[in-house]
Motif scaffolding. Structure first.
Motif, PDB file in Angstrom:
ATOM      1  N   ASP A 196       0.844  -1.187   0.000  1.00  0.00           N
ATOM      2  CA  ASP A 196       0.000   0.000   0.000  1.00  0.00           C
ATOM      3  C   ASP A 196       0.887   1.246   0.000  1.00  0.00           C
ATOM      4  N   ALA A 197       0.261   2.416  -0.097  1.00  0.00           N
ATOM      5  CA  ALA A 197       1.011   3.665  -0.180  1.00  0.00           C
ATOM      6  C   ALA A 197       1.803   3.921   1.100  1.00  0.00           C
ATOM      7  N   THR A 198       1.251   3.537   2.244  1.00  0.00           N
ATOM      8  CA  THR A 198       1.945   3.738   3.513  1.00  0.00           C
ATOM      9  C   THR A 198       3.266   2.989   3.538  1.00  0.00           C
ATOM     10  N   GLU A 199       3.259   1.742   3.070  1.00  0.00           N
ATOM     11  CA  GLU A 199       4.494   0.964   3.027  1.00  0.00           C
ATOM     12  C   GLU A 199       5.478   1.565   2.027  1.00  0.00           C
ATOM     13  N   ALA A 200       4.985   2.061   0.907  1.00  0.00           N
ATOM     14  CA  ALA A 200       5.860   2.690  -0.081  1.00  0.00           C
ATOM     15  C   ALA A 200       6.570   3.896   0.519  1.00  0.00           C
ATOM     16  N   PHE A 201       5.823   4.723   1.239  1.00  0.00           N
ATOM     17  CA  PHE A 201       6.434   5.898   1.873  1.00  0.00           C
ATOM     18  C   PHE A 201       7.440   5.479   2.945  1.00  0.00           C
ATOM     19  N   VAL A 220       5.865   8.252  10.088  1.00  0.00           N
ATOM     20  CA  VAL A 220       7.134   8.861   9.682  1.00  0.00           C
ATOM     21  C   VAL A 220       7.019  10.379   9.737  1.00  0.00           C
ATOM     22  N   THR A 221       7.996  11.026  10.380  1.00  0.00           N
ATOM     23  CA  THR A 221       8.100  12.479  10.328  1.00  0.00           C
ATOM     24  C   THR A 221       8.937  12.836   9.106  1.00  0.00           C
ATOM     25  N   PRO A 222       8.384  13.556   8.160  1.00  0.00           N
ATOM     26  CA  PRO A 222       9.114  13.805   6.911  1.00  0.00           C
ATOM     27  C   PRO A 222      10.198  14.871   7.047  1.00  0.00           C
ATOM     28  N   ASP A 223      11.256  14.503   7.748  1.00  0.00           N
ATOM     29  CA  ASP A 223      12.405  15.390   7.884  1.00  0.00           C
ATOM     30  C   ASP A 223      13.701  14.623   7.638  1.00  0.00           C
ATOM     31  N   PHE A 224      13.557  13.472   6.955  1.00  0.00           N
ATOM     32  CA  PHE A 224      14.728  12.629   6.716  1.00  0.00           C
ATOM     33  C   PHE A 224      15.630  13.236   5.632  1.00  0.00           C
ATOM     34  N   GLU A 225      16.878  12.773   5.605  1.00  0.00           N
ATOM     35  CA  GLU A 225      17.814  13.247   4.598  1.00  0.00           C
ATOM     36  C   GLU A 225      17.274  12.928   3.201  1.00  0.00           C
ATOM     37  N   GLY A 226      17.245  13.909   2.363  1.00  0.00           N
ATOM     38  CA  GLY A 226      16.731  13.718   1.018  1.00  0.00           C
ATOM     39  C   GLY A 226      15.328  14.263   0.826  1.00  0.00           C
ATOM     40  N   TYR A 227      14.630  14.582   1.932  1.00  0.00           N
ATOM     41  CA  TYR A 227      13.280  15.134   1.833  1.00  0.00           C
ATOM     42  C   TYR A 227      13.375  16.647   1.626  1.00  0.00           C
ATOM     43  N   THR A 228      12.721  17.143   0.583  1.00  0.00           N
ATOM     44  CA  THR A 228      12.757  18.570   0.271  1.00  0.00           C
ATOM     45  C   THR A 228      11.353  19.079   0.001  1.00  0.00           C
ATOM     46  N   SER A 229      10.968  20.126   0.715  1.00  0.00           N
ATOM     47  CA  SER A 229       9.674  20.772   0.515  1.00  0.00           C
ATOM     48  C   SER A 229       9.904  22.033  -0.317  1.00  0.00           C
ATOM     49  N   VAL A 230       9.213  22.138  -1.454  1.00  0.00           N
ATOM     50  CA  VAL A 230       9.556  23.195  -2.406  1.00  0.00           C
ATOM     51  C   VAL A 230       8.528  24.324  -2.510  1.00  0.00           C
ATOM     52  N   GLY A 231       7.319  24.136  -1.975  1.00  0.00           N
ATOM     53  CA  GLY A 231       6.329  25.207  -2.037  1.00  0.00           C
ATOM     54  C   GLY A 231       5.925  25.586  -3.444  1.00  0.00           C
ATOM     55  N   GLN A 232       5.763  24.578  -4.301  1.00  0.00           N
ATOM     56  CA  GLN A 232       5.433  24.829  -5.706  1.00  0.00           C
ATOM     57  C   GLN A 232       4.206  24.033  -6.124  1.00  0.00           C
ATOM     58  N   GLY A 233       3.654  24.390  -7.288  1.00  0.00           N
ATOM     59  CA  GLY A 233       2.540  23.659  -7.850  1.00  0.00           C
ATOM     60  C   GLY A 233       2.974  22.306  -8.382  1.00  0.00           C
ATOM     61  N   MET A 234       2.007  21.532  -8.868  1.00  0.00           N
ATOM     62  CA  MET A 234       2.287  20.161  -9.277  1.00  0.00           C
ATOM     63  C   MET A 234       3.244  20.083 -10.459  1.00  0.00           C
ATOM     64  N   GLY A 235       3.045  20.923 -11.455  1.00  0.00           N
ATOM     65  CA  GLY A 235       3.903  20.859 -12.633  1.00  0.00           C
ATOM     66  C   GLY A 235       5.360  21.121 -12.302  1.00  0.00           C
ATOM     67  N   LYS A 236       5.629  22.187 -11.564  1.00  0.00           N
ATOM     68  CA  LYS A 236       7.010  22.520 -11.205  1.00  0.00           C
ATOM     69  C   LYS A 236       7.609  21.466 -10.281  1.00  0.00           C
ATOM     70  N   THR A 237       6.788  20.922  -9.392  1.00  0.00           N
ATOM     71  CA  THR A 237       7.279  19.865  -8.496  1.00  0.00           C
ATOM     72  C   THR A 237       7.699  18.633  -9.293  1.00  0.00           C
ATOM     73  N   LEU A 238       6.923  18.261 -10.291  1.00  0.00           N
ATOM     74  CA  LEU A 238       7.290  17.123 -11.139  1.00  0.00           C
ATOM     75  C   LEU A 238       8.608  17.366 -11.858  1.00  0.00           C
ATOM     76  N   LEU A 239       8.787  18.554 -12.376  1.00  0.00           N
ATOM     77  CA  LEU A 239      10.025  18.857 -13.091  1.00  0.00           C
ATOM     78  C   LEU A 239      11.235  18.828 -12.155  1.00  0.00           C
ATOM     79  N   MET A 240      11.041  19.304 -10.936  1.00  0.00           N
ATOM     80  CA  MET A 240      12.135  19.264  -9.955  1.00  0.00           C
ATOM     81  C   MET A 240      12.459  17.832  -9.547  1.00  0.00           C
ATOM     82  N   ALA A 241      11.419  17.032  -9.314  1.00  0.00           N
ATOM     83  CA  ALA A 241      11.640  15.632  -8.957  1.00  0.00           C
ATOM     84  C   ALA A 241      12.353  14.915 -10.095  1.00  0.00           C
ATOM     85  N   ASN A 242      11.992  15.244 -11.312  1.00  0.00           N
ATOM     86  CA  ASN A 242      12.627  14.623 -12.466  1.00  0.00           C
ATOM     87  C   ASN A 242      14.103  14.995 -12.543  1.00  0.00           C
TER      88      ASN A 242
END
Length: 274
Positions: free
Chosen positions: A128-133, A165-187
């Motif tokens: 499930d999604a919880t296990e994936a996260f 899980v508290t999302p503050d692990f190494e590699g976690y980045t919060s960008v404050g952007q819309g979906m399109g820009k977030t996808l491009l950054m993740a890519n």
């Protein structure tokens, strides 16, 4: 000249407008201000269907594309005439607090977990999604969060909480952007992220990411349209907002929503039921 409240002027600078420039009718007060999510705008759906509404009704729809949290805030402040969002709990509170009336479920798609093709967290094998996260955090892997109080961001935080899980692990980045820009950054960073399927399909040709996990009730993504309570803000364009809401639930429009595709793939499923 149409006067916009100061609280929305900055948002409007980045807004994509549907239809033609303001007509004399629009300048006379027949503009409908719609606050909605970046996913409905980024996917191309609104650009595909709203011109037909404008042609049939004579109204001009001014789209303010932002996160669900900000869209609901604009509604609660009386800065827009109608809101269309995808965060059921926040929407229920919006109605319970007396700001929204006549909520109508009009369509849905689903959320998906995207990530690098080599899937370093082995998220694809999750039940499930919880296990994936949990696997993404345990690696730890790179994860890009919208971080914008949008419906997608709210869903992401809900899944982290369910995973413990508290999302503050190494590699976690919060960008404050819309979906399109977030996808491009993740890519660009080859990171995992949570996205709505519609925006992913619309951006797929630009991405080197794949679906790392999908499916399950936890990833359902329903959209509602809600009018603003006329008792709180009597001077809004309630007639136009009602006309738009009524139009979205007609069989013809629901068919348009079902038939809207990008690269041959259906992005949304119409869901309105009387």
């Amino acid at each position: 000249m149409l006067k916009l409240k100061a609280s929305v002027s900055m948002l409007l600078a980045a807004t994509v407008f549907s239809g033609a420039m303001f007509s004399p009718v629009a300048l006379a007060g027949e503009v409908i201000k719609l606050a909605t999510t970046t996913s409905t705008e980024n996917s191309g759906l609104l650009g595909a269907i709203l011109p037909k509404f404008e042609a049939e009704s004579g109204y001009s729809v001014q789209v303010i594309a932002t996160g669900t949290g900000q869209a609901l805030k604009l509604g609660s402040q009386g800065d827009v005439d109608v809101v269309m969002t995808h965060a059921p709990e926040a929407e229920a509170k919006f109605v319970a607090d007396g700001y929204g009336v006549e909520p109508r479920g009009i369509m849905e798609n689903d959320f998906i977990v995207l990530g690098p093709k080599d899937d370093p967290a082995v998220a694809k094998l999750s039940k499930d999604a919880t296990e994936a996260f949990s696997k993404i955090a345990a690696k730890p892997s790179k994860f890009i969060s919208r971080g914008d109080n949008s419906g997608t961001h709210m869903k992401e935080l809900e899944i982290w909480q369910a995973a413990g899980v508290t999302p503050d692990f190494e590699g976690y980045t919060s960008v404050g952007q819309g979906m399109g820009k977030t996808l491009l950054m993740a890519n660009e960073l080859q990171a995992y992220t949570l996205a709505d399927r519609g925006t992913f399909i619309a951006y797929k040709a630009k991405l080197d990411l794949t679906i790392s996990f999908e499916g399950g009730a936890a990833l359902a993504n329903p959209y509602q349209i809600m009018l603003i309570n006329p008792e709180k803000y009597p001077d809004l364009n309630h007639k136009g907002a009602k006309a738009l809401s009524d139009w979205l639930i007609t069989p013809a429009t629901q068919t348009m929503i079902n038939e809207f595709t990008v690269q041959g793939e259906q992005l949304f499923k119409a869901t309105y039921k009387k």
